[in-house]
Scaffold this motif. Structure first.
Motif, PDB file in Angstrom:
ATOM      1  N   ILE A   1       4.220   7.120 -49.567  1.00 24.30           N
ATOM      2  CA  ILE A   1       2.861   6.992 -49.037  1.00 24.30           C
ATOM      3  C   ILE A   1       1.972   7.990 -49.773  1.00 24.30           C
ATOM      4  O   ILE A   1       2.222   9.189 -49.754  1.00 24.30           O
ATOM      5  N   ASP A   2       0.928   7.495 -50.411  1.00 26.89           N
ATOM      6  CA  ASP A   2       0.010   8.378 -51.134  1.00 26.89           C
ATOM      7  C   ASP A   2      -1.159   8.816 -50.263  1.00 26.89           C
ATOM      8  O   ASP A   2      -1.624   9.949 -50.384  1.00 26.89           O
ATOM      9  N   VAL A   3      -1.654   7.912 -49.425  1.00 36.30           N
ATOM     10  CA  VAL A   3      -2.768   8.234 -48.532  1.00 36.30           C
ATOM     11  C   VAL A   3      -2.506   7.619 -47.172  1.00 36.30           C
ATOM     12  O   VAL A   3      -2.136   6.447 -47.071  1.00 36.30           O
ATOM     13  N   LEU A   4      -2.699   8.412 -46.133  1.00 39.42           N
ATOM     14  CA  LEU A   4      -2.699   7.891 -44.772  1.00 39.42           C
ATOM     15  C   LEU A   4      -4.161   7.745 -44.371  1.00 39.42           C
ATOM     16  O   LEU A   4      -4.901   8.730 -44.322  1.00 39.42           O
TER      17      LEU A   4
ATOM     18  N   GLU B   1      -8.521  14.323 -36.017  1.00 37.10           N
ATOM     19  CA  GLU B   1      -8.143  15.680 -36.405  1.00 37.10           C
ATOM     20  C   GLU B   1      -6.636  15.898 -36.301  1.00 37.10           C
ATOM     21  O   GLU B   1      -6.031  16.540 -37.166  1.00 37.10           O
ATOM     22  N   GLN B   2      -6.028  15.340 -35.267  1.00 38.73           N
ATOM     23  CA  GLN B   2      -4.591  15.474 -35.095  1.00 38.73           C
ATOM     24  C   GLN B   2      -3.837  14.740 -36.205  1.00 38.73           C
ATOM     25  O   GLN B   2      -2.847  15.249 -36.749  1.00 38.73           O
ATOM     26  N   ILE B   3      -4.310  13.552 -36.540  1.00 39.74           N
ATOM     27  CA  ILE B   3      -3.687  12.780 -37.619  1.00 39.74           C
ATOM     28  C   ILE B   3      -3.783  13.547 -38.935  1.00 39.74           C
ATOM     29  O   ILE B   3      -2.821  13.610 -39.715  1.00 39.74           O
TER      30      ILE B   3
ATOM     31  N   GLU C   1      -1.222  16.642 -43.309  1.00 41.74           N
ATOM     32  CA  GLU C   1      -1.248  17.848 -44.129  1.00 41.74           C
ATOM     33  C   GLU C   1       0.099  18.567 -44.108  1.00 41.74           C
ATOM     34  O   GLU C   1       0.525  19.137 -45.113  1.00 41.74           O
ATOM     35  N   LYS C   2       0.792  18.532 -42.973  1.00 42.82           N
ATOM     36  CA  LYS C   2       2.079  19.214 -42.841  1.00 42.82           C
ATOM     37  C   LYS C   2       3.108  18.688 -43.838  1.00 42.82           C
ATOM     38  O   LYS C   2       3.966  19.442 -44.306  1.00 42.82           O
TER      39      LYS C   2
ATOM     40  N   GLY D   1     -11.339  18.767 -45.869  1.00 42.62           N
ATOM     41  CA  GLY D   1     -10.086  18.487 -46.551  1.00 42.62           C
ATOM     42  C   GLY D   1      -9.711  17.034 -46.733  1.00 42.62           C
ATOM     43  O   GLY D   1      -8.637  16.735 -47.255  1.00 42.62           O
ATOM     44  N   VAL D   2     -10.570  16.105 -46.306  1.00 43.88           N
ATOM     45  CA  VAL D   2     -10.264  14.683 -46.494  1.00 43.88           C
ATOM     46  C   VAL D   2     -10.446  14.326 -47.969  1.00 43.88           C
ATOM     47  O   VAL D   2     -11.518  14.508 -48.533  1.00 43.88           O
ATOM     48  N   GLN D   3      -9.390  13.805 -48.574  1.00 41.16           N
ATOM     49  CA  GLN D   3      -9.421  13.513 -50.009  1.00 41.16           C
ATOM     50  C   GLN D   3      -9.964  12.132 -50.349  1.00 41.16           C
ATOM     51  O   GLN D   3     -10.564  11.948 -51.405  1.00 41.16           O
TER      52      GLN D   3
END
Length: 253
Positions: free
Chosen positions: A166-169, A196-198, A203-204, A226-228
């Motif tokens: 998975i590259d992007v969620l 925010e939780q997602i 990120e983890k 931080g959203v890419q």
């Protein structure tokens, strides 16, 4: 590695619109405007899969990555979009680990997946790319973007994020709001809290996060947090907004 995936790996922030209109010129205009990517919307837009190839060609002319959002996680649709030369595929309604595995498997050649092997397609430049080079590099270059839009996906998030490839969620806030019983209220505290939780969970494990926004100021806010992969509005929505502004201004003077 493709420019799109290279930017993701470097942690760069990217900004691009959904395109609903089936016109190659719109893709070129998006590239000329300076967007980082376009999402060809095969789910909600007017774009049939048969037209995706010409729109991807327009993206190549404009030097802008083209992501295809298929309308469901059907392996045949994913395979076809990638064969047509998409830089990545965006799959909606991921509600379980099994959904995520199925999508990733469809987007990757063996040994990582089960994508059908044919190099005589646009992605393989109709056979002009050496077979070892094409099959060897395609998995690395193809982006897989999975959409979590409902409470089933939120509940299964930790399991979904264990899936390799998975590259992007991606979070669709409108569908997320509907799943919370408050359709359209994308700024509601419940929606923001889940988004925010997602983002924290992704990120983890080092998976890039993507959000949809329909306001450029919100796009900047989420980018700064931080959203890419920031997807923005749509061609039709922005065209209407600009037309309306001009029409209203003219009539008011």
């Amino acid at each position: 590695m493709s420019l799109f995936k290279e930017k993701l790996k470097k942690g760069e922030k990217m900004f691009g619109p959904f395109l609903n209109m089936n016109y190659p010129a719109v893709v070129e205009i998006a590239g000329l405007a300076g967007f980082d990517f376009v999402i060809l919307d095969n789910e909600h837009g007017e774009i049939p899969l048969e037209s995706v190839g010409d729109l991807i060609r327009a993206a190549k002319v404009a030097d802008i990555p083209a992501i295809v959002r298929v309308y469901e996680g059907n392996p045949e649709l994913i395979d076809k979009a990638l064969d047509l030369g998409a830089d990545g595929v965006q799959v909606p309604n991921i509600g379980s680990k099994a959904d995520a595995e199925r999508a990733v498997q469809a987007a990757k050649f063996a040994p990582m997946g089960s994508r059908g092997c044919n190099r005589f397609v646009r992605a393989g430049k109709y056979g002009s790319i050496d077979k070892n080079q094409f099959f060897g590099k395609a998995n690395e270059e193809t982006a897989v973007i999975l959409q979590v839009e409902g409470q089933d996906g939120v509940a299964a998030l930790s399991d979904i994020l264990t899936v390799k490839g998975i590259d992007v969620l991606f979070v669709g806030p409108y569908d997320l709001s509907a799943s919370l019983g408050i359709p359209g209220q994308v700024d509601h505290p419940k929606v923001i809290e889940q988004m925010e939780q997602i983002m924290k969970e992704a990120e983890k494990v080092g998976v890039a996060i993507g959000f949809f926004v329909d306001d450029v100021r919100k796009a900047v806010e989420w980018r700064n947090r931080g959203v890419q992969y920031v997807s923005f509005s749509s061609d039709v929505g922005e065209l209407y907004t600009r037309f309306k502004e001009c029409a209203d201004y003219f009539k008011s003077k």
